[in-house]
Design a protein around this motif. Structure first.
Motif, mmCIF file in Angstrom:
data_model
loop_
_atom_site.group_PDB
_atom_site.id
_atom_site.type_symbol
_atom_site.label_atom_id
_atom_site.label_comp_id
_atom_site.label_asym_id
_atom_site.label_seq_id
_atom_site.Cartn_x
_atom_site.Cartn_y
_atom_site.Cartn_z
ATOM 1 N N MET A 1 23.798 3.312 -3.388
ATOM 2 C CA MET A 1 25.027 3.681 -2.587
ATOM 3 C C MET A 1 25.629 4.087 -0.980
ATOM 4 N N THR A 2 25.847 2.778 -0.401
ATOM 5 C CA THR A 2 26.399 3.504 0.919
ATOM 6 C C THR A 2 27.124 4.690 1.283
ATOM 7 N N LYS A 3 26.359 5.268 2.475
ATOM 8 C CA LYS A 3 27.123 6.537 3.248
ATOM 9 C C LYS A 3 29.527 6.195 3.222
ATOM 10 N N ASN A 4 28.777 4.778 4.099
ATOM 11 C CA ASN A 4 30.184 4.388 4.288
ATOM 12 C C ASN A 4 31.379 3.989 3.533
ATOM 13 N N SER A 5 30.786 3.660 1.868
ATOM 14 C CA SER A 5 31.587 3.296 0.576
ATOM 15 C C SER A 5 31.626 4.423 0.175
ATOM 16 N N ILE A 6 31.136 5.581 0.398
ATOM 17 C CA ILE A 6 31.702 7.237 -0.235
ATOM 18 C C ILE A 6 32.952 7.745 0.665
ATOM 19 N N GLY A 7 33.046 7.308 2.359
ATOM 20 C CA GLY A 7 33.740 8.539 3.319
ATOM 21 C C GLY A 7 33.192 7.854 4.448
ATOM 22 N N THR A 8 34.091 8.716 5.030
ATOM 23 C CA THR A 8 33.981 8.456 6.703
ATOM 24 C C THR A 8 32.813 9.475 7.617
ATOM 25 N N ALA A 9 32.425 9.481 8.721
ATOM 26 C CA ALA A 9 31.507 10.084 9.384
ATOM 27 C C ALA A 9 31.717 11.539 8.594
ATOM 28 N N ALA A 10 33.243 12.085 9.048
ATOM 29 C CA ALA A 10 33.738 13.032 8.951
ATOM 30 C C ALA A 10 33.131 13.568 7.964
ATOM 31 N N GLN A 11 34.498 13.323 6.747
ATOM 32 C CA GLN A 11 34.441 13.455 6.101
ATOM 33 C C GLN A 11 32.899 14.434 5.000
ATOM 34 N N LEU A 12 31.911 13.222 5.384
ATOM 35 C CA LEU A 12 30.509 13.167 4.208
ATOM 36 C C LEU A 12 29.997 14.815 5.312
ATOM 37 N N ARG A 13 30.347 15.334 6.088
ATOM 38 C CA ARG A 13 29.774 16.003 6.946
ATOM 39 C C ARG A 13 30.762 17.927 5.838
ATOM 40 N N ASP A 14 32.264 17.603 5.289
ATOM 41 C CA ASP A 14 32.982 17.697 5.431
ATOM 42 C C ASP A 14 32.327 19.380 3.505
ATOM 43 N N PRO A 15 32.636 19.695 3.779
ATOM 44 C CA PRO A 15 31.944 20.317 2.554
ATOM 45 C C PRO A 15 32.615 20.713 1.255
ATOM 46 N N GLU A 279 13.617 32.277 0.450
ATOM 47 C CA GLU A 279 14.494 31.152 0.801
ATOM 48 C C GLU A 279 15.162 30.359 0.405
ATOM 49 N N THR A 280 16.422 30.950 0.337
ATOM 50 C CA THR A 280 17.387 30.778 -0.288
ATOM 51 C C THR A 280 17.929 30.631 1.517
ATOM 52 N N VAL A 281 18.086 31.521 2.050
ATOM 53 C CA VAL A 281 18.266 31.512 3.811
ATOM 54 C C VAL A 281 17.968 30.499 4.467
ATOM 55 N N GLY A 282 16.671 29.929 4.173
ATOM 56 C CA GLY A 282 15.949 28.472 4.634
ATOM 57 C C GLY A 282 16.802 27.175 4.445
ATOM 58 N N ASP A 283 16.963 27.394 3.073
ATOM 59 C CA ASP A 283 17.572 26.371 2.045
ATOM 60 C C ASP A 283 19.178 25.840 2.617
ATOM 61 N N VAL A 284 20.161 27.696 2.525
ATOM 62 C CA VAL A 284 21.389 26.956 3.394
ATOM 63 C C VAL A 284 21.580 26.804 4.871
ATOM 64 N N SER A 285 20.421 26.952 5.555
ATOM 65 C CA SER A 285 20.340 26.385 7.300
ATOM 66 C C SER A 285 19.720 25.333 6.770
ATOM 67 N N GLY A 286 19.307 25.289 6.086
ATOM 68 C CA GLY A 286 18.876 23.212 5.673
ATOM 69 C C GLY A 286 19.677 22.162 5.768
ATOM 70 N N ILE A 287 20.282 22.826 4.952
ATOM 71 C CA ILE A 287 21.483 22.149 3.702
ATOM 72 C C ILE A 287 22.951 21.791 5.567
ATOM 73 N N THR A 288 22.954 22.630 5.734
ATOM 74 C CA THR A 288 23.999 22.722 7.019
ATOM 75 C C THR A 288 23.542 21.847 8.369
ATOM 76 N N LYS A 289 22.872 22.552 8.475
ATOM 77 C CA LYS A 289 21.692 21.261 9.485
ATOM 78 C C LYS A 289 21.674 19.866 9.393
ATOM 79 N N ALA A 292 25.373 19.075 8.261
ATOM 80 C CA ALA A 292 26.904 19.170 8.895
ATOM 81 C C ALA A 292 25.826 19.021 10.149
ATOM 82 N N GLY A 293 25.041 19.542 10.412
ATOM 83 C CA GLY A 293 23.987 19.287 11.639
ATOM 84 C C GLY A 293 24.863 20.650 12.478
ATOM 85 N N ARG A 294 25.379 21.434 11.849
ATOM 86 C CA ARG A 294 25.283 22.810 12.477
ATOM 87 C C ARG A 294 24.330 23.719 12.268
ATOM 88 N N GLU A 295 24.488 25.508 12.900
ATOM 89 C CA GLU A 295 23.855 26.366 11.583
ATOM 90 C C GLU A 295 24.768 26.655 11.305
#
Length: 481
Positions: A1-15, A279-289, A292-295
């Motif tokens: 399943m490719t990213k493009n088949s799921i949504g646009t780049a902007a949509q994919l980064r939106d929680p 550990e959770t702080v690290g995981d949250v940071s890992g998810i957003t980075k 979504a490419g952000r802190e």
């Protein structure tokens, strides 16, 4: 399943983006498959430590089944708290919650050989520890300075080292077989089942891609399960008997095992809550980075910590174990690029449904202990590797080497000496009060406290001495000796 088949780049980064259900449901189930084995394993380990019989005809069968059921149910509930949130609670990010390995070395001494009687104090500790964990959400940003990679890496490594013995015992035939002196313990047949799981897991992890690689441990255990059937370690009668004795639907029961407030349990769970929070702080940071490419924002980190704690406290009321964010799912988000929290919500609903159907737990219970041992060896080995990876960020000067050396020596030494002494025999902590003896037996809490205190107390000036000076000094001492 490719990213493009799921949504646009902007949509994919939106929680808040929701893919079409035809795509969202498989993605949600994929998250569950990635964490499923790791989530139910602690329940089986704690039940084994308590002395529960694993056979379908054992009087302990309903209790083991219930613990597995609660592990699935409240992993789903805690995940919903994270993804949907209420008020300040919940990060509203695609965070998958599950039963934490970190607390196992604390739980084992609390229940060891006590059967159902040891569970009242354990779940009292889970409830209080969960509420304390939630309180950390108000100060998590201010206490992170006391838990640098030197401390967290040491603790995670110690957790893995405390658990690897469990994997070997399971692969060899299980603790009951060892305690009874059964000839089958450590037999070639037992080891063959564990090795099948290990080899299949490694093959998929390194040579497969996508879902096959992500679910390598789960698929390895499934292959091992069929191998056990083929060689006679497991019978269809045992499976059908377990299925028949399991209800089609059951609701959780509050305070099923009673409630007891034990100082050792409360202190142990509260102290380990610091590690889980970091550990959770690290995981949250890992998810957003990664997604979504952000802190991560302070609000997201605070909300995730609140959800961690309240999810654990609710689980404790009904007989569930401490929950934490699952790091393997962070990697899954980075791989798929799908940041949607609603995808993880679908996975949470799937976990809740499984937790309300005891027959699912009945099938899980029929996994031979040797097969589970193969998966546990891989999983707990990865915990050690994760700790070492965290330690790679440490600058290894004289100061940090001394902190690490003292903390590891005391923690691991206590763990090896106290936990491996026969019941009734003297041990290094025998003259301490019961509470301190239980807390010290894990080795993890002494190591963590020593590392935290030394890191705060030792002067930073020692950090100016480089590692090569330390190595040179050690080399010179060895030559002089």
């Amino acid at each position: 399943m490719t990213k493009n088949s799921i949504g646009t780049a902007a949509q994919l980064r939106d929680p808040n983006y929701t893919p079409a259900l035809a795509k969202a449901i498989p993605l949600g189930i994929q998250h569950v498959l990635a964490m499923f084995v790791s989530n139910v394993t602690p329940a089986i380990i704690v039940a084994g430590a308590a002395g529960f019989g694993f056979g379908s005809n054992s009087p302990d069968f309903p209790q083991l089944l219930y613990l597995i059921q609660m592990s699935m149910l409240f992993a789903g509930v805690a995940t919903l708290i994270q993804t949907i949130g209420f008020g300040p609670v919940g990060a509203r990010l695609p965070i998958v919650q599950g039963t934490s390995f970190a607390f196992i070395p604390i739980m084992i001494p609390l229940v060891a050989g006590k059967g159902v009687d040891g569970l009242a104090a354990l779940f009292g500790g889970v409830l209080v520890g969960g509420l304390f964990h939630a309180m950390l959400g108000t100060v998590i940003g201010k206490i992170r300075f006391a838990l640098p990679p030197l401390v967290t890496g040491l603790v995670v490594t110690m957790i893995g080292l405390a658990l690897v013995k469990v994997g070997i015992e399971y692969a060899a035939g299980g603790v009951p077989a060892k305690a009874s002196g059964a000839e089958s313990y450590g037999s070639l047949l037992s080891w063959s089942a564990a090795l099948v799981v290990i080899f299949v897991t490694l093959a998929l992890k390194f040579f497969a891609r996508g879902m096959l690689s992500i679910s390598a441990v789960l698929i390895g255990i499934i292959v091992g399960y069929f191998y056990a059937l083929a060689v006679g370690m497991l019978s269809f009668d045992a499976i059908s008997g377990s299925w028949a004795r399991s209800a089609a639907f059951a609701l959780p029961q509050p305070f099923k095992y009673g409630f007891e407030f034990s100082a050792a349990a409360i202190i142990g769970f509260c102290l380990m809550a610091f590690v889980s929070a970091v550990e959770t702080v690290g995981d949250v940071s890992g998810i957003t980075k990664g997604g979504a490419g952000r802190e991560a924002t302070d609000k997201e980190i605070q909300g995730a910590t609140f959800a961690d704690g309240f999810g654990t406290a609710i689980a404790g009321i009904f007989g569930g174990f401490p929950n934490t964010s699952f790091s393997q799912n962070v990697g899954l988000i980075a791989m798929t690029g799908v940041m949607s929290r609603h995808v993880v919500t679908i996975g949470a609903i799937f976990l809740i449904i499984c937790g309300l159907i005891p027959k699912v737990g009945g099938v899980i219970r029929t996994i031979p202990i040797e097969v589970l041992g193969g998966g546990v060896i891989v999983m707990f080995g990865m915990v050690v590797a994760a700790g070492i990876s965290m330690l790679s960020d440490v600058v290894w000067n004289r100061r940090n080497m001394v902190i690490f050396a003292v903390a590891l020596s005391v923690g691991l030494g206590l763990q090896l000496e106290v936990m491996n002494v026969a019941p009734g025999a003297p041990n290094a902590l025998q003259h301490l009060p019961d509470t301190l003896r239980i807390l010290g037996a894990s080795g993890i809490l002494p190591a963590a406290l020593i590392a935290i205190v030394l890191n705060l107390v030792l002067p930073q000036e020692l950090a100016d001495e480089a590692t090569d000076q330390v190595a040179g000094g050690m080399s010179g001492n060895s030559q002089n000796g």
